[in-house]
Design a protein around this motif. Structure first.
Motif, PDB file in Angstrom:
ATOM      1  N   ARG A 223       4.989  13.944   1.321  1.00 29.34           N
ATOM      2  CA  ARG A 223       4.181  14.197   2.519  1.00 29.34           C
ATOM      3  C   ARG A 223       3.359  12.953   2.879  1.00 29.34           C
ATOM      4  N   VAL A 224       2.740  12.353   1.863  1.00 25.31           N
ATOM      5  CA  VAL A 224       1.864  11.203   2.094  1.00 25.31           C
ATOM      6  C   VAL A 224       2.653  10.026   2.651  1.00 25.31           C
ATOM      7  N   VAL A 225       3.810   9.751   2.082  1.00 20.54           N
ATOM      8  CA  VAL A 225       4.626   8.620   2.538  1.00 20.54           C
ATOM      9  C   VAL A 225       5.040   8.814   3.986  1.00 20.54           C
ATOM     10  N   VAL A 226       5.542  10.009   4.307  1.00 20.27           N
ATOM     11  CA  VAL A 226       5.997  10.281   5.674  1.00 20.27           C
ATOM     12  C   VAL A 226       4.839  10.142   6.656  1.00 20.27           C
ATOM     13  N   HIS A 227       3.690  10.699   6.312  1.00 23.12           N
ATOM     14  CA  HIS A 227       2.539  10.641   7.223  1.00 23.12           C
ATOM     15  C   HIS A 227       2.066   9.206   7.422  1.00 23.12           C
ATOM     16  N   ALA A 228       1.967   8.435   6.336  1.00 24.73           N
ATOM     17  CA  ALA A 228       1.478   7.059   6.435  1.00 24.73           C
ATOM     18  C   ALA A 228       2.401   6.198   7.288  1.00 24.73           C
TER      19      ALA A 228
ATOM     20  N   HIS B 165       7.778   0.011   0.418  1.00 24.62           N
ATOM     21  CA  HIS B 165       6.574  -0.410  -0.314  1.00 24.62           C
ATOM     22  C   HIS B 165       5.845   0.803  -0.897  1.00 24.62           C
ATOM     23  N   LEU B 166       5.675   1.852  -0.102  1.00 22.30           N
ATOM     24  CA  LEU B 166       4.991   3.045  -0.583  1.00 22.30           C
ATOM     25  C   LEU B 166       5.809   3.770  -1.644  1.00 22.30           C
ATOM     26  N   LEU B 167       7.112   3.810  -1.482  1.00 22.21           N
ATOM     27  CA  LEU B 167       7.954   4.460  -2.491  1.00 22.21           C
ATOM     28  C   LEU B 167       7.859   3.724  -3.825  1.00 22.21           C
ATOM     29  N   GLY B 168       7.716   2.403  -3.762  1.00 23.08           N
ATOM     30  CA  GLY B 168       7.525   1.654  -5.005  1.00 23.08           C
ATOM     31  C   GLY B 168       6.185   1.974  -5.657  1.00 23.08           C
TER      32      GLY B 168
ATOM     33  N   ASP C 181       3.657   4.720  -9.687  1.00 21.97           N
ATOM     34  CA  ASP C 181       2.465   4.518 -10.509  1.00 21.97           C
ATOM     35  C   ASP C 181       1.214   5.202  -9.967  1.00 21.97           C
ATOM     36  N   HIS C 182       1.303   5.851  -8.803  1.00 23.43           N
ATOM     37  CA  HIS C 182       0.111   6.437  -8.185  1.00 23.43           C
ATOM     38  C   HIS C 182       0.377   7.871  -7.751  1.00 23.43           C
ATOM     39  N   HIS C 183      -0.625   8.738  -7.971  1.00 21.88           N
ATOM     40  CA  HIS C 183      -0.497  10.116  -7.501  1.00 21.88           C
ATOM     41  C   HIS C 183      -0.755  10.167  -5.997  1.00 21.88           C
ATOM     42  N   ALA C 184      -0.613  11.369  -5.414  1.00 27.99           N
ATOM     43  CA  ALA C 184      -0.674  11.509  -3.959  1.00 27.99           C
ATOM     44  C   ALA C 184      -2.014  11.051  -3.398  1.00 27.99           C
ATOM     45  N   GLY C 185      -3.123  11.354  -4.092  1.00 23.71           N
ATOM     46  CA  GLY C 185      -4.437  10.958  -3.580  1.00 23.71           C
ATOM     47  C   GLY C 185      -4.578   9.451  -3.476  1.00 23.71           C
ATOM     48  N   ALA C 186      -4.197   8.740  -4.539  1.00 20.92           N
ATOM     49  CA  ALA C 186      -4.280   7.280  -4.513  1.00 20.92           C
ATOM     50  C   ALA C 186      -3.283   6.702  -3.511  1.00 20.92           C
ATOM     51  N   LEU C 187      -2.124   7.331  -3.433  1.00 18.89           N
ATOM     52  CA  LEU C 187      -1.095   6.859  -2.499  1.00 18.89           C
ATOM     53  C   LEU C 187      -1.577   7.006  -1.053  1.00 18.89           C
ATOM     54  N   ARG C 188      -2.346   8.054  -0.780  1.00 22.13           N
ATOM     55  CA  ARG C 188      -2.872   8.261   0.570  1.00 22.13           C
ATOM     56  C   ARG C 188      -3.819   7.119   0.962  1.00 22.13           C
ATOM     57  N   ILE C 189      -4.642   6.697   0.013  1.00 21.15           N
ATOM     58  CA  ILE C 189      -5.562   5.585   0.284  1.00 21.15           C
ATOM     59  C   ILE C 189      -4.790   4.297   0.518  1.00 21.15           C
ATOM     60  N   LEU C 190      -3.784   4.051  -0.314  1.00 15.98           N
ATOM     61  CA  LEU C 190      -2.968   2.847  -0.149  1.00 15.98           C
ATOM     62  C   LEU C 190      -2.190   2.880   1.161  1.00 15.98           C
ATOM     63  N   GLY C 191      -1.785   4.076   1.570  1.00 13.76           N
ATOM     64  CA  GLY C 191      -1.033   4.207   2.810  1.00 13.76           C
ATOM     65  C   GLY C 191      -1.835   3.820   4.031  1.00 13.76           C
ATOM     66  N   ARG C 192      -3.140   3.966   3.949  1.00 13.60           N
ATOM     67  CA  ARG C 192      -3.987   3.582   5.080  1.00 13.60           C
ATOM     68  C   ARG C 192      -4.072   2.069   5.235  1.00 13.60           C
ATOM     69  N   ARG C 193      -3.697   1.339   4.197  1.00 14.25           N
ATOM     70  CA  ARG C 193      -3.784  -0.123   4.238  1.00 14.25           C
ATOM     71  C   ARG C 193      -2.401  -0.766   4.369  1.00 14.25           C
ATOM     72  N   LEU C 194      -1.440  -0.006   4.859  1.00 16.03           N
ATOM     73  CA  LEU C 194      -0.074  -0.525   4.944  1.00 16.03           C
ATOM     74  C   LEU C 194       0.021  -1.784   5.796  1.00 16.03           C
ATOM     75  N   LEU C 195      -0.684  -1.785   6.918  1.00 19.01           N
ATOM     76  CA  LEU C 195      -0.571  -2.929   7.816  1.00 19.01           C
ATOM     77  C   LEU C 195      -1.034  -4.222   7.168  1.00 19.01           C
ATOM     78  N   GLU C 196      -1.985  -4.135   6.249  1.00 20.25           N
ATOM     79  CA  GLU C 196      -2.463  -5.331   5.572  1.00 20.25           C
ATOM     80  C   GLU C 196      -1.353  -5.980   4.754  1.00 20.25           C
ATOM     81  N   VAL C 197      -0.363  -5.175   4.365  1.00 24.15           N
ATOM     82  CA  VAL C 197       0.744  -5.682   3.551  1.00 24.15           C
ATOM     83  C   VAL C 197       1.891  -6.182   4.418  1.00 24.15           C
ATOM     84  N   ILE C 198       2.273  -5.376   5.437  1.00 17.40           N
ATOM     85  CA  ILE C 198       3.485  -5.702   6.198  1.00 17.40           C
ATOM     86  C   ILE C 198       3.206  -6.496   7.473  1.00 17.40           C
ATOM     87  N   ALA C 199       1.998  -6.344   8.060  1.00 16.91           N
ATOM     88  CA  ALA C 199       1.682  -7.048   9.313  1.00 16.91           C
ATOM     89  C   ALA C 199       0.178  -7.284   9.411  1.00 16.91           C
TER      90      ALA C 199
END
Length: 400
Positions: free
Chosen positions: A114-119, A138-141, A145-163
């Motif tokens: 759910r978190v990956v799709v939403h992010a 990137h999120l699937l990788g 190592d991260h549960h859904a809660g931590a993954l949700r936080i990382l998902g909010r910072r996706l643009l910092e990684v890819i663009a």
């Protein structure tokens, strides 16, 4: 049950049969290592079954004209909302095949999916298909190592990684949309009950919610409450203390800064007899201009400090005096009283000036002027006690 024709149906029947075969199996002989490994494998199996279930749910929704989601929810005793959310996720996974494959392989759980799709779906339109696919990978990788809660936080910072060059504009757009949505959702519901209370609920934007909590928490702070209610062990703000703090905040709002309604500032008018105002008589209830009642002692306390207007009536109900807010001491007078009194003038009280109210020695309602000679500082607690109980003997009591 009819003989399965499709291999998914047949496999489902086999899995049910295998699950039935171990439903009553004892697990006491599993050692710690084997129990841990089995839990991990069961969790992966659960993810694989969930992936298969979602695929079938999406297909059923597309081919069944009877509202397959409602039929499924009814047959399995799920709430319609839960079933609909699962179907929505199933349809979203069709646009994210890599996430669907990872779920089907048991490499991530349903909540992570759910978190990956939403992010990924929250990425701005300016991000092209290539970068979108990179973000999903990137999120699937990270999911390893991260549960859904931590993954949700990382998902909010996706643009910092890819663009990273798009981050500032995207963050600004998100904040503007969030603020607009919060303002649109702003609500205040309130009603008077039959027990002398106003009850209700509210929804505020983040900014105004922070302002509200800051103000109320200041009035609920242990030091302030000790000055208002008496010394005692410091206590954290509770819902009750926050409620009382909110009342004090309202009492201290300067009515002169409020918008006018009907030609006057939004000020409460209290109707009471002259004898009640000067303390010679306690009415059963003092009437507000809203039609509600408060006690006579509460009215006298407010008349000395808060921004209300006492409408004083004579024996024939004629208006003897319609008070005005010039009875309140000015900021300059407060400062002069602070320099002179150095704090609460009640014997034995050491409350500092900034916690104190300006009090009329000869009650304003009894003709006392609003000047320094007739004023002194009282902390909220002693000011309240003065008006709630037997008034103290008039006269200035300086600090020694």
């Amino acid at each position: 049950m009819a003989t399965p024709r499709h291999r998914v149906t047949a496999a489902t029947a086999q899995m049910r049969s295998v699950a039935d075969s171990v439903a009553d199996a004892s697990v006491w002989s599993l050692d710690a290592d084997e129990a841990g490994r089995t839990l991990v494998e069961l969790t992966r199996l659960e993810a694989q079954v969930a992936a298969l279930k979602l695929r079938v749910a999406a297909h059923a929704e597309s081919v069944d004209t009877r509202d397959a989601t409602a039929v499924w929810a009814h047959a399995t005793r799920q709430t319609p909302r839960t079933a609909k959310e699962l179907v929505n996720l199933a349809q979203a996974l069709e646009a994210h095949p890599h996430t669907a494959d990872a779920l089907a392989a048991g490499h991530l759980n349903l909540e992570q999916a759910r978190v990956v799709v939403h992010a990924v779906d929250q990425l701005p339109d300016t991000v092209g298909p290539e970068l979108t696919a990179q973000a999903e990978e990137h999120l699937l990788g990270l999911a390893a190592d991260h549960h859904a809660g931590a993954l949700r936080i990382l998902g909010r910072r996706l643009l910092e990684v890819i663009a990273p060059d798009l981050v500032d504009a995207h963050e600004a757009a998100l904040l503007e949309r969030e603020e607009a949505d919060a303002l649109a959702a702003c609500r205040l519901k309130a009603r008077f009950d039959d027990h002398g209370r106003l009850v209700g609920s509210f929804v505020l934007p983040h900014l105004h919610g922070a302002m509200f909590l800051k103000a109320v928490t200041a009035f609920a702070a242990p030091n302030h409450r000790a000055a208002t209610e008496g010394a005692g062990p410091p206590q954290r703000p509770t819902p009750e203390r926050l409620g009382r703090a909110f009342c004090e905040l309202l009492e201290r709002l300067p009515a002169t800064s409020l918008p006018k309604t009907g030609g006057t500032n939004a000020t409460v008018v209290v109707t009471l007899s002259y004898e009640t105002l000067v303390g010679q008589l306690d009415q059963a209830g003092v009437i507000l201009d809203t039609g509600h009642r408060i006690s006579a002692g509460e009215a006298r306390r407010l008349a000395c400090q808060a921004a209300i207007i006492p409408a004083v009536l004579g024996t024939r109900s004629e208006v003897l005096d319609l008070g005005h807010q010039t009875r309140l001491f000015t900021a300059a007078q407060h400062l002069a009283l602070a320099l002179r009194d150095k704090g609460c003038t009640h014997p034995g009280c050491d409350a500092p000036p900034w916690r104190c109210h300006a009090h009329h020695d000869l009650e304003w309602s009894n003709g006392g002027p609003t000047d320094l000679a007739n004023g002194r500082l009282l902390c909220p607690r002693h000011h309240h006690l003065h008006h709630r109980h037997q008034p103290t003997k008039p006269g200035y009591h300086p600090r020694t």
